[in-house]
Design a protein around this motif. Structure first.
Motif, PDB file in Angstrom:
ATOM      1  N   ALA A 148       9.626 -56.270 -61.958  1.00  0.00           N
ATOM      2  CA  ALA A 148       9.023 -55.269 -62.143  1.00  0.00           C
ATOM      3  C   ALA A 148       7.807 -54.925 -61.210  1.00  0.00           C
ATOM      4  CB  ALA A 148       8.430 -55.177 -63.557  1.00  0.00           C
ATOM      5  N   TYR A 149       7.278 -56.307 -60.784  1.00  0.00           N
ATOM      6  CA  TYR A 149       6.318 -56.152 -59.827  1.00  0.00           C
ATOM      7  C   TYR A 149       6.615 -56.031 -58.395  1.00  0.00           C
ATOM      8  CZ  TYR A 149       1.617 -57.095 -58.923  1.00  0.00           C
ATOM      9  OH  TYR A 149       0.041 -56.800 -58.645  1.00  0.00           O
ATOM     10  N   GLY A 150       7.626 -55.756 -58.009  1.00  0.00           N
ATOM     11  CA  GLY A 150       8.346 -55.421 -56.811  1.00  0.00           C
ATOM     12  C   GLY A 150       8.920 -56.576 -55.958  1.00  0.00           C
ATOM     13  N   ALA A 151       9.720 -57.334 -56.546  1.00  0.00           N
ATOM     14  CA  ALA A 151      10.280 -58.471 -55.906  1.00  0.00           C
ATOM     15  C   ALA A 151      11.750 -58.354 -56.145  1.00  0.00           C
ATOM     16  CB  ALA A 151       9.805 -59.895 -56.337  1.00  0.00           C
ATOM     17  N   GLU A 152      12.464 -59.044 -55.383  1.00  0.00           N
ATOM     18  CA  GLU A 152      14.061 -59.291 -55.964  1.00  0.00           C
ATOM     19  C   GLU A 152      14.228 -60.844 -56.302  1.00  0.00           C
ATOM     20  OE1 GLU A 152      16.760 -57.715 -53.058  1.00  0.00           O
ATOM     21  OE2 GLU A 152      15.250 -56.094 -52.574  1.00  0.00           O
ATOM     22  N   PRO A 153      13.919 -61.168 -57.505  1.00  0.00           N
ATOM     23  CA  PRO A 153      14.049 -62.696 -57.664  1.00  0.00           C
ATOM     24  C   PRO A 153      15.612 -63.061 -57.794  1.00  0.00           C
ATOM     25  CG  PRO A 153      12.997 -61.518 -59.283  1.00  0.00           C
ATOM     26  CD  PRO A 153      13.718 -60.469 -58.495  1.00  0.00           C
ATOM     27  N   LYS A 154      15.701 -64.128 -57.090  1.00  0.00           N
ATOM     28  CA  LYS A 154      17.013 -64.845 -57.287  1.00  0.00           C
ATOM     29  C   LYS A 154      17.025 -66.150 -57.695  1.00  0.00           C
ATOM     30  CE  LYS A 154      19.687 -62.574 -53.550  1.00  0.00           C
ATOM     31  NZ  LYS A 154      19.058 -62.180 -52.745  1.00  0.00           N
ATOM     32  N   LEU A 155      17.719 -66.741 -58.985  1.00  0.00           N
ATOM     33  CA  LEU A 155      17.462 -67.824 -59.402  1.00  0.00           C
ATOM     34  C   LEU A 155      18.530 -68.775 -58.433  1.00  0.00           C
ATOM     35  CD1 LEU A 155      17.235 -69.525 -61.949  1.00  0.00           C
ATOM     36  CD2 LEU A 155      19.617 -69.210 -62.481  1.00  0.00           C
ATOM     37  N   ARG A 156      17.671 -69.874 -58.121  1.00  0.00           N
ATOM     38  CA  ARG A 156      18.117 -70.861 -57.161  1.00  0.00           C
ATOM     39  C   ARG A 156      19.209 -71.635 -57.784  1.00  0.00           C
ATOM     40  NH1 ARG A 156      13.982 -74.584 -53.518  1.00  0.00           N
ATOM     41  NH2 ARG A 156      13.171 -72.478 -53.348  1.00  0.00           N
TER      42      ARG A 156
END
Ligand code: 5RP
Length: 236
Positions: free
Chosen positions: A152-160
């Motif tokens: 929601a803060y503008g990233a695209e998180p990917k689980l490593r």
């Protein structure tokens, strides 16, 4: 060895010139730091008396292999010098770290050090941090919710993941690699992320570095520590 590999080696070896008898030394993680461990091991064999504090389980086992005596925070209150790698370094020597997943222990040890020297090849120098996805260590419990908050803060998180399995850090946590793009204000981004429930640490190391040793085309450029008269030089 590739040109890049040689530049990493030169930078790492240049940093070991700052290791003196009696020091407690923070031992960084990553392929550049491995060159530093190898060199320190040789110096110890020649009589250098130091104690190392490793920033990861892998570094601990490499340090043992190279014969570097180790200590930990239960036995020492001070770290005289830490030498560590980085994934990105900006012009103010702010860092993006954690490509190897050791950011929490790296930050604890690098922050405790009287002096932090960063070792890298030229490819790590950037105008603005953020091309490399930012590693964020999160608690496994509820990580999906933490991921949503970060997204929601503008990233695209990917689980490593590693070999198709979820990567688990030395501290038993997960890593989310987050593409924020170029960061205008990395310090405030770090503060915001750190305030989120479930976030243990971010790979942004702001205002911590004293010097950077940068290998490029067979030479080492030293950047930083303007208090020293040797603040800018090339080492063959
Ligand atoms: O932050 C790190 C590990 O968590 C490393 O220092 C960083 O990834 C640099 O690695 P390398 O020297 O292999 O390029």
């Amino acid at each position: 060895m590739s040109v890049k590999g040689n530049d990493k080696k030169l930078a790492a070896e240049a940093a070991t010139d700052y290791v003196k008898d009696g020091m407690t030394v923070g031992l960084g993680s990553g392929s550049t730091a491995e060159w530093m461990l190898k060199r320190l091991g040789a110096l110890v064999k020649d009589g250098l008396n130091i104690k190392g504090i490793p920033t990861s389980v892998k570094t601990e086992s490499l340090a043992r292999k190279h014969g570097i005596p180790l200590t930990d925070f239960s036995k020492t209150a001070t770290v005289d010098l830490a030498i560590d790698g980085a994934d990105e370094i900006d012009g103010q020597l702010n860092l993006l770290k954690g490509g190897g997943g050791s950011l929490v222990r790296e930050k604890i040890i690098d922050a405790a050090a009287e002096k932090l020297i960063i070792i890298a090849d030229q490819s790590k120098m950037v105008q603005q941090l953020g091309s490399f996805p930012l590693p964020i260590e999160v608690v496994p419990f509820g990580w999906e919710m933490t991921k949503k908050q970060i997204a929601a803060y503008g990233a695209e998180p990917k689980l490593r993941k590693e070999e198709n399995r979820v990567f688990v850090s030395d501290n038993g946590n997960y890593i989310l690699d987050c593409s924020f793009g170029k960061m205008v204000n990395p310090e405030s981004l770090h503060d915001t992320l750190k305030s989120m429930a479930g976030v243990v640490e971010t790979g942004l190391f702001i205002g911590m570095t004293d010097q950077a040793m940068i290998g490029q085309n067979g030479k080492v450029e030293m950047i930083g520590d303007t208090k020293k008269d040797d603040w800018w030089y090339w080492r063959e």
